[in-house]
Design a protein around this motif. Structure first.
Motif, short mmCIF file in Angstrom:
data_model
loop_
_atom_site.label_atom_id
_atom_site.label_comp_id
_atom_site.label_asym_id
_atom_site.label_seq_id
_atom_site.Cartn_x
_atom_site.Cartn_y
_atom_site.Cartn_z
N ALA A 116 2.33 -14.10 7.95
CA ALA A 116 3.00 -14.25 6.65
C ALA A 116 2.19 -15.17 5.74
O ALA A 116 2.02 -14.90 4.55
CB ALA A 116 4.41 -14.81 6.85
N SER A 117 1.66 -16.24 6.34
CA SER A 117 0.88 -17.20 5.56
C SER A 117 -0.41 -16.56 5.02
O SER A 117 -0.78 -16.76 3.86
CB SER A 117 0.58 -18.40 6.45
OG SER A 117 -0.32 -19.27 5.82
N ARG A 118 -1.06 -15.78 5.86
CA ARG A 118 -2.29 -15.11 5.41
C ARG A 118 -1.98 -14.05 4.36
O ARG A 118 -2.77 -13.81 3.44
CB ARG A 118 -3.00 -14.47 6.60
CG ARG A 118 -3.75 -15.51 7.45
CD ARG A 118 -4.16 -14.92 8.75
NE ARG A 118 -4.86 -15.88 9.58
CZ ARG A 118 -6.20 -15.87 9.74
NH1 ARG A 118 -6.94 -14.97 9.15
NH2 ARG A 118 -6.76 -16.78 10.51
N SER A 119 -0.84 -13.39 4.51
CA SER A 119 -0.45 -12.42 3.50
C SER A 119 -0.21 -13.12 2.16
O SER A 119 -0.67 -12.66 1.11
CB SER A 119 0.81 -11.67 3.96
OG SER A 119 1.25 -10.79 2.96
N PRO A 121 -4.26 -6.44 -2.21
CA PRO A 121 -3.24 -6.19 -3.24
C PRO A 121 -2.12 -5.29 -2.74
O PRO A 121 -1.01 -5.33 -3.27
CB PRO A 121 -4.05 -5.51 -4.36
CG PRO A 121 -5.30 -5.01 -3.73
CD PRO A 121 -5.58 -5.93 -2.57
N HIS A 122 -2.39 -4.48 -1.69
CA HIS A 122 -1.35 -3.60 -1.17
C HIS A 122 -0.16 -4.39 -0.62
O HIS A 122 0.93 -3.85 -0.50
CB HIS A 122 -1.90 -2.74 -0.03
CG HIS A 122 -2.88 -1.71 -0.49
ND1 HIS A 122 -2.48 -0.49 -0.97
CD2 HIS A 122 -4.22 -1.72 -0.55
CE1 HIS A 122 -3.55 0.20 -1.31
NE2 HIS A 122 -4.63 -0.52 -1.07
N LEU A 172 6.27 3.18 -1.05
CA LEU A 172 4.82 3.20 -0.83
C LEU A 172 4.10 2.76 -2.10
O LEU A 172 4.62 2.91 -3.21
CB LEU A 172 4.38 4.62 -0.45
CG LEU A 172 5.00 5.16 0.84
CD1 LEU A 172 4.44 6.56 1.15
CD2 LEU A 172 4.72 4.22 2.00
N ASP A 173 2.89 2.24 -1.97
CA ASP A 173 2.10 1.87 -3.15
C ASP A 173 1.42 3.13 -3.73
O ASP A 173 1.64 4.24 -3.24
CB ASP A 173 1.10 0.76 -2.81
CG ASP A 173 -0.05 1.24 -1.92
OD1 ASP A 173 -0.19 2.46 -1.69
OD2 ASP A 173 -0.81 0.38 -1.45
N VAL A 174 0.60 2.94 -4.73
CA VAL A 174 -0.01 4.11 -5.41
C VAL A 174 -0.92 4.93 -4.50
O VAL A 174 -1.11 6.12 -4.72
CB VAL A 174 -0.81 3.69 -6.66
CG1 VAL A 174 0.15 3.21 -7.74
CG2 VAL A 174 -1.86 2.62 -6.33
N ASP A 177 -2.70 -1.90 3.79
CA ASP A 177 -4.05 -1.46 4.14
C ASP A 177 -4.23 -1.71 5.63
O ASP A 177 -4.35 -2.86 6.07
CB ASP A 177 -5.05 -2.27 3.31
CG ASP A 177 -6.50 -1.84 3.55
OD1 ASP A 177 -6.82 -1.38 4.68
OD2 ASP A 177 -7.30 -1.98 2.61
N ILE A 178 -4.23 -0.62 6.41
CA ILE A 178 -4.18 -0.77 7.86
C ILE A 178 -5.45 -1.43 8.41
O ILE A 178 -5.41 -2.15 9.41
CB ILE A 178 -3.89 0.60 8.54
CG1 ILE A 178 -3.35 0.40 9.95
CG2 ILE A 178 -5.12 1.48 8.52
CD1 ILE A 178 -2.82 1.68 10.57
N ALA A 179 -6.57 -1.24 7.75
CA ALA A 179 -7.80 -1.89 8.19
C ALA A 179 -7.69 -3.40 8.02
O ALA A 179 -8.05 -4.19 8.90
CB ALA A 179 -9.00 -1.34 7.42
#
Lengths: 138, 138, 138, 138, 138, 138
Positions: F96-99, F106-107, F43-45, F51-53
């Motif tokens: 994947a491309s948008r990520s 940043p998450h 998990l991140d900090v 970020d589910i939103a």
């Protein structure tokens, strides 16, 4: 009209008599996922249709009388085809009877009707619904 | 009141006319997962609401007339918007008609009403319900 | 990795041997809703993982050998507990065998693995997954 | 009778007062998956029960007033137990009120009744249904 | 690889810290429907992956430590965001710990891995999976 | 391994070329209910996988490029059969491309893999999964 629904399940063996049933005349079985919907016109003083913990307990107890059995051996169903719709009615009657005996608690006094739905697969289910008998005055 | 429900699905293309439909005026499509609920007041001598095998066959046959087609090209729907609620009525009428013609078998004589529900996604569905027309006396 | 899943169901009677099973040692039954997931690394020339019509037919045929029976009477399962996880493996082996015999068609040549999942209720299911045996060279 | 259903959800904290609630008297919470079913006797000229895009927007807006809050702190619910059945009625009233104010658009004029169902888990839900108030003549 | 899954649920209040959470920084709550999947390479002598009755009991007991509480008040989670994915790990660790302590019974010795999935709504869920720690030799 | 899943849907028309598709060579359509599962090892900090939103927004945006269209008219799919498994890959690549372009925020830096599953009916679905491409260094 308000309603509250609780869900549980039971697993049985049985067979059917009559040509209409085709290969289901052989001994086979089913998982029935059971929904019981309690309905009333107005909420009680606690804001409830029915005490959901008691409703869950009553359902578990009623299904416990049927669960993990061969319905062909149950005297109560002698000479009857235990179809899904027939079993919906059996469970309706047993819950109504326990409600009349006070097992649902004082919240159950105002219940107007009940619907019992048995899901036998992802593509088939059956139900019985009717008015709730009055609380037993004894 | 007793009920029995069977489920199947069909997949179609269509488009809508009218500003209210926004981008759904473009040619697009849908999977409709269809529930048909048969209702009657009492069980027949076999303990059934309807012969579930026949009900499943009739539903498959009715959906087969629509499946894998562009509804915009179907003469039966000319000038109509084939919304989910409209299609629920179409399927209701076609099953009622087949029942009246005897395709559900002798068990179907006592059917009181029918409800047809089309699920178009995990967040939307539409239905039509009404009394079952009498068996065709011919 | 790509995958395609098809779903069907079967309904059986059975009983278990061994204290660990408690009241499930009695004759009872279950509906198993079966998901079969076919996996492969790349799509074939038609853009498919598997011919979904053939996959559906093979699944229906495999379940037809088990449906509406008492598994306690099946010679194939003599001396075995037909638990949900055991039956998942049985169905895995039978589909793999039919695939090896060519029943899934030429599309099935590239299948890498298979997962068979049996849902026994709304709260419990079991699965078996493993690599797909190679096509029978005969 | 025709119906159209849309689904959305909200997540809240709350607690109950009264011995009947047992450990649910502690501060806890719930996800409510909400189904709203709009019913009318005949389709409008576009072939719709309700403009589904507007219905979805109205539902999202009504749930937005409740979502991600502690219901114990909401003045509107002071002194009330925010049971699932009580909340079904709250949402019924708020959607009916917005419909009367014209937010569902001209399509909503013929709506006969509304059913709001809140699923609180995979084994329990509650609903409120009733006739749709008439459009506000102002 | 074989697997067996059991399902139960719990209902909690909590809030999050950090701008990324937006309005979920307010006190709110959730119902989590929890699936726990137990995996092993071979069945035991009874034909089981795990004793499903014990697995159900252990899951109920683990969720009972969390159910109907405000997670913001739990010392175990002090300074942590109790996101769905974080809670999946918490439940994974607690079931693994009970398995290591022998609570799943002798059947659990061969378990290879575990997957815990928490459904927070009809559109979102989170999971944690990992190898099963060895049985505690004490 | 942790995972978080979000769900949405889109509705399209299309047709297939090749005898293997039988009547699905006709113009028809589908509703695809889409699950996207994001996976990472830690998990991140903030205690998040993603970020589910933002994940929900990216999924909605990707599906918006396909929704309410005839895929046979899309230049991107010229000469290809837009099977469910093919479309799962298309959506995988676009997310994947948008990520990689930073749209998940940043998450998303630690994401290990992605699984995209398209449900086309209550009995069939298809998926594509693979490792997440690295964040674009530009």
């Amino acid at each position: 009209m308000y309603s509250v629904n609780v869900r549980d399940h039971f697993m049985i063996a049985h067979s059917f008599r009559g040509e209409a049933f085709g290969p289901a005349q052989r001994l086979h079985g089913a998982t029935y996922v059971v929904d019981v919907e309690f309905r009333r016109a107005a909420l009680d003083v606690d804001g409830m249709v029915v005490d959901i913990a008691r409703a869950t307990d009553v359902l578990r107890s009623v299904l416990g009388e049927l669960n993990l059995r061969n319905l062909d051996d149950e005297p109560a169903f002698e000479g009857r085809n235990t179809t899904t719709e027939f079993m919906a009615r059996v469970i309706f009657d047993r819950i109504a009877s326990r409600s009349a005996a006070g097992e649902l608690g004082p919240h159950a006094g105002g219940l107007a009707s009940l619907r019992v739905c048995l899901h036998e697969s992802h593509v088939a289910w059956a139900a019985y619904e009717g008015p709730m008998p009055a609380l037993d005055p004894r």
